[in-house]
Design an enzyme around this catalytic site. Structure first.
Site, PDB file in Angstrom:
ATOM      1  CB  THR A   7      -1.034   0.014   1.289  1.00  0.00           C
ATOM      2  OG1 THR A   7      -1.862   1.035   0.941  1.00  0.00           O
ATOM      3  CG2 THR A   7      -0.151   0.396   2.516  1.00  0.00           C
ATOM      4  CE  LYS A  39      -5.008  -0.600   0.956  1.00  0.00           C
ATOM      5  NZ  LYS A  39      -3.741  -0.534   0.217  1.00  0.00           N
TER       6      LYS A  39
END
Length: 180
Positions: A7, A39
């Site tokens: 990520t 997220k």
């Protein structure tokens, strides 16, 4: 610690605006498991924004633990972060969690790790995850050389990171705090 490569999360504070953004890709090894994960979150009754890099289940646990510490310590961001880091490092179960957490309010940005570290960046931005170097370099250049607001810096920096890092996609999500 393979899970940490999947990520890019970036926080930028400029003026009265603090923005956290991330891509949406969840990677397991060399496979994309999910393309639209979220997220980033608002915590602490909307006074804190947070983002994570690492295992999704671990990060959810950390969001909940941070929020618990934040409420317990009278909404003091730094105190809550230090208490979380201490528990994370010493607790038999928590110390095996593989993640990094960024938390920010209208005044401060902090990175929390399982090694007991609570880091406040020198500048008004910080990034974590596999594409963090690309997003951070972009944010630094845009922050220093343009008048773009925090959200536009985050958007453009994540876009650049997604064009370079194979573990970062273009399904971005954001949370922001704006002080009136």
């Amino acid at each position: 610690m393979e899970a940490l490569i999947g990520t890019t999360v970036l926080v930028v504070h400029r003026g009265k605006q603090t923005v956290v953004g991330s891509d949406g890709q969840v990677t397991l090894g060399q496979s994309i498991m999910k393309a639209k994960a979220r997220k980033v979150r608002k915590l602490g009754d909307g006074r804190v924004i947070a983002g994570f890099a690492g295992s999704v289940a671990d990060s959810i646990t950390l969001f909940e633990k941070f929020e618990e510490k934040y409420k317990k310590h009278s909404q003091q961001l730094q105190r809550a972060a230090v208490e979380l880091a201490k528990e994370w490092r010493t607790d038999r179960i928590l110390r095996h969690l593989e993640a990094f957490l960024i938390v920010a309010d209208a005044e401060s940005i902090l990175v929390i790790s399982g090694n007991g570290e609570v880091i406040q960046p020198d500048e008004e931005f910080v990034a974590i995850g596999s594409g963090s170097g690309y997003a951070l370099a972009s944010a630094k250049a845009l922050y220093r050389n343009t008048d773009l607001d925090a959200k536009e810096i985050v958007i453009q920096s994540l876009q650049i990171a997604s064009e370079i890092c194979i573990y970062t996609n273009q399904n971005f999500s954001f949370e922001e705090i704006v002080v009136p």
